[in-house]
Write an enzyme that holds these catalytic residues in place. Structure first.
Site, PDB file in Angstrom:
ATOM      1  N   CYS A 381      -6.027   6.051   3.599  1.00 61.62           N
ATOM      2  CA  CYS A 381      -5.104   5.145   4.284  1.00 61.62           C
ATOM      3  C   CYS A 381      -4.753   5.682   5.671  1.00 61.62           C
ATOM      4  O   CYS A 381      -5.601   5.683   6.557  1.00 61.62           O
ATOM      5  CB  CYS A 381      -3.870   4.885   3.424  1.00 61.62           C
ATOM      6  SG  CYS A 381      -2.938   3.411   3.942  1.00 61.62           S
ATOM      7  N   HIS A 508      -6.719   2.815  -1.188  1.00 62.63           N
ATOM      8  CA  HIS A 508      -6.170   3.913  -1.993  1.00 62.63           C
ATOM      9  C   HIS A 508      -7.011   4.084  -3.260  1.00 62.63           C
ATOM     10  O   HIS A 508      -6.692   3.506  -4.309  1.00 62.63           O
ATOM     11  CB  HIS A 508      -4.710   3.624  -2.362  1.00 62.63           C
ATOM     12  CG  HIS A 508      -3.754   3.754  -1.226  1.00 62.63           C
ATOM     13  ND1 HIS A 508      -3.105   4.936  -0.932  1.00 62.63           N
ATOM     14  CD2 HIS A 508      -3.349   2.850  -0.292  1.00 62.63           C
ATOM     15  CE1 HIS A 508      -2.333   4.758   0.129  1.00 62.63           C
ATOM     16  NE2 HIS A 508      -2.467   3.503   0.537  1.00 62.63           N
ATOM     17  N   GLU A 510      -7.156   6.429  -5.338  1.00 60.56           N
ATOM     18  CA  GLU A 510      -6.455   7.119  -6.428  1.00 60.56           C
ATOM     19  C   GLU A 510      -5.771   6.164  -7.400  1.00 60.56           C
ATOM     20  O   GLU A 510      -5.528   6.519  -8.560  1.00 60.56           O
ATOM     21  CB  GLU A 510      -5.420   8.099  -5.864  1.00 60.56           C
ATOM     22  CG  GLU A 510      -4.264   7.491  -5.096  1.00 60.56           C
ATOM     23  CD  GLU A 510      -4.537   7.239  -3.619  1.00 60.56           C
ATOM     24  OE1 GLU A 510      -3.597   6.865  -2.894  1.00 60.56           O
ATOM     25  OE2 GLU A 510      -5.700   7.404  -3.187  1.00 60.56           O
TER      26      GLU A 510
END
EC number: 6.3.4.2
Length: 534
Positions: A381, A508, A510
């Site tokens: 990001c 993102h 994750e």
């Protein structure tokens, strides 16, 4: 008929209700049930999207773009499901919807009150979360503790659910702290007794107690709690402190928690097969090698601000048979003079997301160090945006290059506001949020990480983007845009292919990592870091 499980907490907050709820969800899923889960947060914010990470930890984003509590990350990782906007409900969201209905005249002139209008809205959210996912079981966790003023409408809604859907379809689980007084050499049950008394005073009789404790309570303590709290002795479940949170579902199963729940709700299912989960936990508990990763962030004093990043790194470590030795580096303290001292011993560097000016120059220094010294680096990001800024400054020699977010007067706005964001004034809920496709460049590091898929779907949370006016200049210098939106407008993934691993993503990754299925870009990064081990 959908079954409803409500998880409340007492004595202290942050007692682990979310992990208990997620662990139960995993056990029920492994019994063949379709499970969903939601969090009730009694604060007045509409959502945590505008809250400081110091206040609330990370903001977790769902596929449909809801900005939610970090507990939803635990839910998704444990149960391996994708949640939606009905999975996080706040006081602010409920009151906002009720007041809008009142302004539209939908209450037909009635006096709008907490009961029935607010409680009805809460019950509708519970039922909507179940129906939109076609779930057999929905688990609802209520944030905070019994006795908090903010929680009263939520608990009243939970109380009413029993009458609405029938006692065979509702179960109340109360989690409390069982403190051990070292000086007295004994555990104290009074806090739990008083917490249950408070809950019963609100009309809710718990069917199960989950007691958080540092050491085994013993059967006599369980019997005492059962007697005074009016629950069955076998329904007093210990939640012992453990070395790793993924042990907790196995500990719960060993105490027949899921069987007791199924018996109460009259669910006939086979026993949960936790073989795969148990094997994963055994592996996690016996990792011998460690890889050192430097996390250069703005909020490192509060690790919860990067919870999903840390978990994704761990998951990728499992794939590589290594534990993650995480070195927290405060980006605000990083300078050109001390960067080698701060990250020089790291096998890999990760620069996660964030907002605002503070710490941005330190992150840029960390990215420069990784590029110049060929240290595996993953940017996420804002980390991706600053990767572009660093390249512009130090390779393209565009002095003063920056993001327009950080320096509105920069002569070279490498990162600029998205076109559809220009006229938006409100901060909350207006970012580019949720799941979007990313088209990968064949032969790139990014494509290789994703097993040469042409398109991947990943979650986003940003307002600014790479300024495509500079694209040709970047590409001429060897900078590769290896992931783009299908319409070729948004630059999603960038990389320097000649490096060991120098990749950054606007999205993102994750948020879609699971302990039994690590996110691929994170895994490629950790693999490169392992190969670079000192």
């Amino acid at each position: 008929m959908t079954k409803y499980i409500f998880v409340t907490g007492g004595v202290v907050s942050s007692i682990g209700k979310g992990i208990v709820a997620a662990s139960l969800g995993r056990l029920l899923k492994n019994r063949g049930l379709k499970v969903t889960i939601q969090k009730f947060d009694p604060y007045i914010n509409i959502d945590p999207g505008t809250m400081s990470p110091y206040q609330h930890g990370e903001v977790y984003v769902t596929d449909d773009g809801a900005e939610t509590d970090l507990d939803l990350g635990h839910y998704e990782r444990f149960i391996d499901i994708n949640l939606n906007k009905y999975s996080n409900v706040t006081t602010g969201k409920i009151y906002s919807e009720v007041l809008k209905k009142e302004r539209r005249g939908e209450y037909l002139g009635a006096t709008v009150q907490v009961i029935p209008h607010v409680t009805d809205a809460l019950k509708e959210k519970i039922k909507r979360a179940a129906t939109t996912t076609d779930s057999d079981v929905i688990i609802t966790e209520v944030g905070g503790t019994v006795g908090d003023i903010e929680s009263l409408p939520f608990l009243e809604a939970l109380r009413q659910m029993k009458a609405d859907v029938g006692s065979d379809n509702v179960m109340y689980i109360h989690t409390t702290l069982l403190p051990y007084l070292k000086a007295a050499g004994e555990m104290k049950t009074k806090p739990t007794q008083h917490s249950v008394k408070e809950l019963r005073g609100l009309g809710i009789q718990p069917n199960m107690l989950v007691i958080r404790t540092e050491q085994p309570a013993g059967q006599s303590i369980k019997n005492k709690l059962a007697q005074f709290c009016d629950v069955a002795p076998e329904a007093v479940i210990e939640s012992l402190d453990v070395d790793h949170i993924y042990q907790i579902p196995l500990n719960m199963q060993a105490q027949n928690m899921d069987q007791i729940v199924c018996d109460h709700l009259k669910l006939e299912t086979p026993a949960a097969d936790m073989t795969e989960w148990s094997a994963m936990v055994d592996k996690v508990m016996n990792l011998e090698k460690k890889v050192k990763i430097a996390l250069v962030g703005k909020y490192v004093e509060l690790p919860d601000a990067y919870l999903s990043v840390v978990e994704a790194l761990k998951h990728s470590g499992y794939v590589n048979d290594v534990a993650i030795d995480l070195k927290w580096v405060n980006a605000a303290e990083v300078t050109e003079d001390n960067i080698k001292e701060l990250v020089g011993d790291a096998d890999g560097i990760i620069v996660p997301g964030g907002f605002g000016q503070r710490g941005s120059e330190g992150k840029i220094e960390a990215i420069r160090y990784a590029r110049e010294n060929d240290v595996p680096m993953l940017g996420v990001c804002l980390g991706m945006q600053l990767t572009c800024v660093e390249f512009a400054r130090n390779v393209l020699k565009l002095h003063g290059a920056n993001s327009a977010e950080l320096d509105p007067k920069t002569p070279f706005p490498i990162i600029d506001i998205m076109r559809d964001q220009i006229d938006i004034e409100d901060m909350g809920g207006t970012l580019r949020l949720g799941l979007y496709p990313c088209k990968l460049k064949a032969g790139s590091r990014a494509a290789a990480a994703y097993n040469n898929q042409e398109v991947v779907q990943r979650r986003h949370r940003h307002r600014y983007e790479f300024n495509t006016k500079f694209r040709e200049q970047f590409e001429a210098a060897g900078f590769v845009f290896s992931g783009v939106s299908p319409d070729n407008r948004l630059m999603e993934v960038v990389e320097l292919p000649e490096k060991k691993f120098f990749v950054a993503a606007q999205y993102h990754p994750e948020l879609q990592s699971r302990p039994n299925h690590a996110e691929e870009l994170y895994t490629a990064f950790v693999t490169a870091a392992v190969e670079n081990m000192k």
